[in-house]
Design an enzyme around this catalytic site. Sequence first.
Site, PDB file in Angstrom:
ATOM      1  CG  HIS A  35       8.189 -54.816  66.319  1.00 48.23           C
ATOM      2  ND1 HIS A  35       8.881 -55.985  66.590  1.00 48.23           N
ATOM      3  CD2 HIS A  35       7.959 -54.242  67.527  1.00 48.23           C
ATOM      4  CE1 HIS A  35       9.048 -56.113  67.884  1.00 48.23           C
ATOM      5  NE2 HIS A  35       8.498 -55.069  68.478  1.00 48.23           N
ATOM      6  CB  CYS A  66      11.356 -58.128  65.736  1.00 47.65           C
ATOM      7  SG  CYS A  66      10.936 -59.836  66.118  1.00 47.65           S
TER       8      CYS A  66
END
Length: 469
Positions: free
Chosen positions: A154, A98
């Site tokens: 993130h 990610c």
Amino acid sequence: MPSYDQSALSRRAFGGAVGAGAAAAVGLPAAAEAREQPFRAAPRPSGRRPNILFILGDDLGWADLSSYGSPHIKTPNLDRLARQGVRFTDAYAGSATCSPTRFSLYTGRYPGRTEGGLAEPIADRSVGLEPTHPTLASLLRDAGYATALIGKWHCGYLPDYSPTRSGWDEFFGNFGGALEYYSKLGLGGEYDLYEGDAQYKDLRYYTRILTERASEYVARDHGDKPWLLNLNFTTPHWPWIADGDKEESAEIVRRIKAGEGGALWHQDGGSVEKYTQMVQDLDRSVGEVLKALKKSGQERDTLVFFASDNGGERFSYNWPLSGNKASLQEGGIRVPTIVRWPARLDGGQVSREPVFTPDWTATLLEIGGARPDRAYPLDGTSLAPYLLKGDELPERELFWRVRGERALRRGDWKYYRGKGGDDQLFDLHADRREQADRARDEPELLAELKAAWERTDAELLPYPAAPTR
């Protein structure tokens, strides 16, 4: 050009071989493939700079859309988007997990050029995207764009890292890598839904909230400013909770509050059927946002981009690719990718050019009239001349590095070394499943691609002695 490289022309010739035989070769439904034509640019006057709606799914596999070959997942809205634009068959994420891919998108550079990009993925507050580093958002904002990020960030945690410190005017979403869809509890048990840098309470299903926010943003009157919206869904990332699964949600919350580490990973839950529900919900959500965009009258002048941040996880459908998320095999990095821009691109087209995340950063900056910072040179190649003028893409190499694995693609050839330590060579034109190792047959090519990988690797930051957890 080396004799063993497949030219862009040969790739397009292969792309023109539509029909049942070609469709079977790439794992796509023959009927869907037959409706598409090999990509051909249709040069038009430039007109106004486009709005940019950049949508990311989370851990969505390459073949999880029906337009990419899924036999059991129905995605009519994304299939329609593909019919209205260009579908890329050989598009890749910037990394296999990610946050490194998000670093590569936001900076336009290999994740290994920044300390935060070395975390695979970020799991604590020690690193993040430095606010001093130019980003897609900061450069477009300097060029006159309004900017917003809705959904998963993130790329670091407060107080040091935030989208609003890295070029986005507005932020609504979560900071961490995952959250429970109703309670908004993150991996550390913390509440993780924010508006700007302040917590925002809303205990409804997360995908519904993000869809509402994004629909409001694209329908808003932005005046004369073009806008960039990064819409980062967490769907279909674990935990495996579909809209309405409140009992399963409550059980995960109970385990989190009881101090059970890893409860959010949901290793004892999920199924192919549940995953299918989540992907189809993502498709509906994208459809709602696109409906709001059309109703606003901005559809023609908005470039819509859809992709995944990396390959699929345990319930994903990746056939015929090998490997999953976290691997540099094709299934870990090749992702579904669709681009629609009615003002400049014809629909119903398919491109087989190899492209990856940093290319899109360079492309959007050029299309948006933004200048990259020369102190932070981009690693991607702008695709604007290819998409808008029909220029040939230059010969180049796509590079990946994760801890314990390496990969490089040039033309149709891919150099790969997995955790077993063996250098392998695959002809992806003939063998996209990466089962026929050609290393012994092409030793010179293998050595050449290995050396190319090592030249790039030498420019990057070394990994820390121990994995970042």
